[in-house]
Design a protein around this motif. Structure first.
Motif, PDB file in Angstrom:
ATOM      1  N   TRP A 179       1.642  -0.026   1.308  1.00 43.61           N
ATOM      2  CA  TRP A 179       2.108   1.202   0.598  1.00 43.61           C
ATOM      3  C   TRP A 179       3.416   1.024  -0.115  1.00 43.61           C
ATOM      4  CZ3 TRP A 179       6.894   3.922   1.107  1.00 43.61           C
ATOM      5  CH2 TRP A 179       6.830   5.020   0.615  1.00 43.61           C
ATOM      6  N   LEU A 180       4.376   0.368   0.412  1.00 43.21           N
ATOM      7  CA  LEU A 180       5.517  -0.056  -0.513  1.00 43.21           C
ATOM      8  C   LEU A 180       5.258  -0.617  -1.885  1.00 43.21           C
ATOM      9  CD1 LEU A 180       7.947  -1.589   2.154  1.00 43.21           C
ATOM     10  CD2 LEU A 180       8.273   0.661   0.850  1.00 43.21           C
ATOM     11  N   LEU A 181       3.951  -1.684  -1.888  1.00 39.12           N
ATOM     12  CA  LEU A 181       3.646  -2.206  -3.079  1.00 39.12           C
ATOM     13  C   LEU A 181       3.194  -1.434  -3.898  1.00 39.12           C
ATOM     14  CD1 LEU A 181       2.745  -5.733  -1.601  1.00 39.12           C
ATOM     15  CD2 LEU A 181       4.679  -5.275  -3.321  1.00 39.12           C
ATOM     16  N   GLY A 182       2.275  -0.426  -3.312  1.00 37.52           N
ATOM     17  CA  GLY A 182       1.470   0.608  -4.103  1.00 37.52           C
ATOM     18  C   GLY A 182       2.440   1.482  -4.639  1.00 37.52           C
ATOM     19  N   ALA A 183       3.471   1.983  -3.908  1.00 36.94           N
ATOM     20  CA  ALA A 183       4.446   3.060  -4.411  1.00 36.94           C
ATOM     21  C   ALA A 183       5.309   2.563  -5.682  1.00 36.94           C
ATOM     22  CB  ALA A 183       5.432   3.318  -3.325  1.00 36.94           C
ATOM     23  N   PHE A 184       5.484   1.157  -5.237  1.00 42.06           N
ATOM     24  CA  PHE A 184       6.289   0.637  -6.527  1.00 42.06           C
ATOM     25  C   PHE A 184       5.418   0.381  -7.716  1.00 42.06           C
ATOM     26  CE2 PHE A 184       8.037  -3.432  -8.469  1.00 42.06           C
ATOM     27  CZ  PHE A 184       9.102  -3.026  -8.848  1.00 42.06           C
ATOM     28  N   MET A 185       4.405   0.035  -7.639  1.00 41.21           N
ATOM     29  CA  MET A 185       3.420  -0.075  -8.783  1.00 41.21           C
ATOM     30  C   MET A 185       3.268   1.170  -9.400  1.00 41.21           C
ATOM     31  SD  MET A 185       0.750  -3.114  -8.106  1.00 41.21           S
ATOM     32  CE  MET A 185       0.139  -2.360  -6.673  1.00 41.21           C
TER      33      MET A 185
ATOM     34  N   LEU B 237       1.527   6.871   8.803  1.00 38.91           N
ATOM     35  CA  LEU B 237       1.117   5.839   7.902  1.00 38.91           C
ATOM     36  C   LEU B 237      -0.075   6.337   7.168  1.00 38.91           C
ATOM     37  CD1 LEU B 237       1.010   2.390   9.625  1.00 38.91           C
ATOM     38  CD2 LEU B 237       2.459   3.094   7.882  1.00 38.91           C
ATOM     39  N   GLU B 238      -0.950   7.326   7.598  1.00 44.66           N
ATOM     40  CA  GLU B 238      -2.111   7.842   6.969  1.00 44.66           C
ATOM     41  C   GLU B 238      -1.432   8.924   6.147  1.00 44.66           C
ATOM     42  OE1 GLU B 238      -2.263   6.907  10.189  1.00 44.66           O
ATOM     43  OE2 GLU B 238      -4.129   6.386  10.640  1.00 44.66           O
TER      44      GLU B 238
ATOM     45  N   ASN C 128      -0.069  10.753   0.396  1.00 47.29           N
ATOM     46  CA  ASN C 128       0.864  11.329  -0.558  1.00 47.29           C
ATOM     47  C   ASN C 128       0.808  10.412  -1.806  1.00 47.29           C
ATOM     48  OD1 ASN C 128       2.023  13.074   1.132  1.00 47.29           O
ATOM     49  ND2 ASN C 128       3.939  12.052   1.513  1.00 47.29           N
ATOM     50  N   LEU C 129       0.514   9.050  -1.628  1.00 49.09           N
ATOM     51  CA  LEU C 129       0.312   8.082  -2.511  1.00 49.09           C
ATOM     52  C   LEU C 129      -1.315   8.283  -3.504  1.00 49.09           C
ATOM     53  CD1 LEU C 129       2.235   5.823  -3.764  1.00 49.09           C
ATOM     54  CD2 LEU C 129       0.949   4.344  -2.444  1.00 49.09           C
ATOM     55  N   GLY C 130      -2.060   8.940  -2.595  1.00 46.47           N
ATOM     56  CA  GLY C 130      -3.547   9.162  -3.234  1.00 46.47           C
ATOM     57  C   GLY C 130      -4.402   7.820  -2.913  1.00 46.47           C
ATOM     58  N   LEU C 131      -3.947   7.280  -1.847  1.00 48.04           N
ATOM     59  CA  LEU C 131      -4.692   6.027  -1.579  1.00 48.04           C
ATOM     60  C   LEU C 131      -5.566   6.148  -0.406  1.00 48.04           C
ATOM     61  CD1 LEU C 131      -2.236   3.042  -2.045  1.00 48.04           C
ATOM     62  CD2 LEU C 131      -4.570   3.195  -3.150  1.00 48.04           C
ATOM     63  N   LEU C 132      -5.620   7.093   0.022  1.00 49.76           N
ATOM     64  CA  LEU C 132      -6.681   7.245   1.315  1.00 49.76           C
ATOM     65  C   LEU C 132      -8.208   6.843   0.896  1.00 49.76           C
ATOM     66  CD1 LEU C 132      -5.671  10.025   3.795  1.00 49.76           C
ATOM     67  CD2 LEU C 132      -5.430   7.525   4.056  1.00 49.76           C
ATOM     68  N   GLY C 133      -8.689   5.850   1.462  1.00 49.99           N
ATOM     69  CA  GLY C 133     -10.120   5.573   1.008  1.00 49.99           C
ATOM     70  C   GLY C 133     -10.130   4.894  -0.521  1.00 49.99           C
ATOM     71  N   GLY C 134      -8.944   4.228  -0.707  1.00 51.69           N
ATOM     72  CA  GLY C 134      -8.539   3.628  -2.180  1.00 51.69           C
ATOM     73  C   GLY C 134      -8.325   2.003  -1.896  1.00 51.69           C
ATOM     74  N   ARG C 135      -8.261   1.615  -3.084  1.00 52.42           N
ATOM     75  CA  ARG C 135      -7.888   0.311  -3.027  1.00 52.42           C
ATOM     76  C   ARG C 135      -7.017  -0.204  -4.097  1.00 52.42           C
ATOM     77  NH1 ARG C 135     -11.195  -4.637  -5.045  1.00 52.42           N
ATOM     78  NH2 ARG C 135     -10.344  -6.486  -3.971  1.00 52.42           N
TER      79      ARG C 135
ATOM     80  N   ARG D  66      -3.817  -4.863   3.157  1.00 49.28           N
ATOM     81  CA  ARG D  66      -4.657  -3.553   3.149  1.00 49.28           C
ATOM     82  C   ARG D  66      -5.143  -3.259   4.516  1.00 49.28           C
ATOM     83  NH1 ARG D  66      -9.940  -1.535   2.183  1.00 49.28           N
ATOM     84  NH2 ARG D  66      -9.939   0.454   0.999  1.00 49.28           N
ATOM     85  N   PRO D  67      -4.579  -2.146   5.021  1.00 50.77           N
ATOM     86  CA  PRO D  67      -4.984  -1.718   6.340  1.00 50.77           C
ATOM     87  C   PRO D  67      -6.682  -1.268   6.538  1.00 50.77           C
ATOM     88  CG  PRO D  67      -3.762   0.123   5.341  1.00 50.77           C
ATOM     89  CD  PRO D  67      -3.682  -1.114   4.274  1.00 50.77           C
ATOM     90  N   SER D  68      -7.017  -1.483   7.896  1.00 48.90           N
ATOM     91  CA  SER D  68      -8.339  -1.090   7.997  1.00 48.90           C
ATOM     92  C   SER D  68      -8.676   0.238   7.645  1.00 48.90           C
ATOM     93  CB  SER D  68      -8.837  -1.747   9.380  1.00 48.90           C
ATOM     94  OG  SER D  68      -8.076  -1.198  10.472  1.00 48.90           O
ATOM     95  N   PHE D  69      -7.755   1.234   8.068  1.00 47.25           N
ATOM     96  CA  PHE D  69      -7.956   2.495   8.338  1.00 47.25           C
ATOM     97  C   PHE D  69      -8.217   3.289   6.832  1.00 47.25           C
ATOM     98  CE2 PHE D  69      -3.162   2.668   8.265  1.00 47.25           C
ATOM     99  CZ  PHE D  69      -3.105   3.250   6.971  1.00 47.25           C
ATOM    100  N   LEU D  70      -8.210   2.161   5.674  1.00 48.97           N
ATOM    101  CA  LEU D  70      -8.379   2.622   4.325  1.00 48.97           C
ATOM    102  C   LEU D  70      -9.916   2.558   4.142  1.00 48.97           C
ATOM    103  CD1 LEU D  70      -5.469   1.401   2.166  1.00 48.97           C
ATOM    104  CD2 LEU D  70      -5.870   3.719   2.902  1.00 48.97           C
ATOM    105  N   ASN D  71     -10.699   1.747   4.949  1.00 49.30           N
ATOM    106  CA  ASN D  71     -12.027   1.505   4.618  1.00 49.30           C
ATOM    107  C   ASN D  71     -13.014   2.957   4.848  1.00 49.30           C
ATOM    108  OD1 ASN D  71     -11.613  -1.263   4.090  1.00 49.30           O
ATOM    109  ND2 ASN D  71     -11.781  -1.671   6.228  1.00 49.30           N
TER     110      ASN D  71
END
Length: 208
Positions: A15-21, A46-47, A52-59, A203-208
């Motif tokens: 999440w931190l890396l995603g927020a930074f990018m 975490l979910e 908030n980052l728009g990453l649920l279900g994403g990569r 990448r956490p498994s709950f994003l799959n």
């Protein structure tokens, strides 16, 4: 409070890396900090952060296009350091693993693979300072390069131990100034692939 489990720690790093990018806090930072503070206090922190980052279900996937035209000021530049360190890249000629613990002339900085002197007559400053032309080496290694072309000084470096861990393409034709745009494209592809693989480790498994 109890320590985070390994998967939770990895998920937070992702999440931190995603927020930074995404530059999440570069604009409207106070609002987004408030949103994330609320998420942390929720039943599924975490979910909620990922929501908030728009990453649920994403990569988080880095493409060559993502890196195009990016320089040292890009958030992807941190990733280029992290993947080189993960690949156990070392300072050229001196076999010192890149890191933040060295000082003086041994301290790791970033320098041009194709020196500016060999390119400035033919390419714009932004092209020369492309992230794909920057490697993490020491000032003493940079002084040893001086204004020599990779066609010359690469012959002094071990391809497998010194160039590959920095994701430098090994095709000899790319070491000449006229082939510089092709060198940039080739290294950009290597970096993008390595960055995505590095991110996938967290990448956490709950994003799959």
């Amino acid at each position: 409070s109890k320590p985070l489990a390994i998967e939770e720690a990895d998920a937070l790093m992702y999440w931190l890396l995603g927020a930074f990018m995404q530059g999440r806090f570069s604009q409207s930072g106070d609002t987004r900090i408030a949103e994330d503070a609320k998420a942390v206090r929720s039943a599924k922190p975490l979910e909620s952060l990922y929501q908030n980052l728009g990453l649920l279900g994403g990569r988080l996937e880095i493409s060559e296009q993502s890196l195009q035209g990016k320089g040292a000021g890009s958030p992807y530049f941190l990733l280029s350091y992290l993947v080189a360190r993960s690949a156990r890249a070392t300072d050229w000629w001196y076999a010192l693993r890149i890191g933040l613990d060295a000082t003086g002339s041994k301290a790791i900085e970033y320098h041009h693979i194709h020196p500016q002197a060999t390119l400035k007559k033919h390419y714009a400053k932004a092209e020369i300072n492309d992230q794909a032309n920057l490697a993490f080496i020491s000032s003493r290694a940079n002084k040893r390069i001086s204004d020599r072309s990779p066609a010359i000084y690469f012959k002094e470096l071990d391809p497998d131990r010194e160039l590959r861990p920095h994701f430098v393409p090994l095709t000899e034709d790319l070491r000449l100034a006229p082939a510089y745009p092709d060198f940039i494209r080739a290294r950009r592809a290597l970096l993008a692939e390595a960055m995505t693989a590095f991110l996938d480790r967290f990448r956490p498994s709950f994003l799959n």
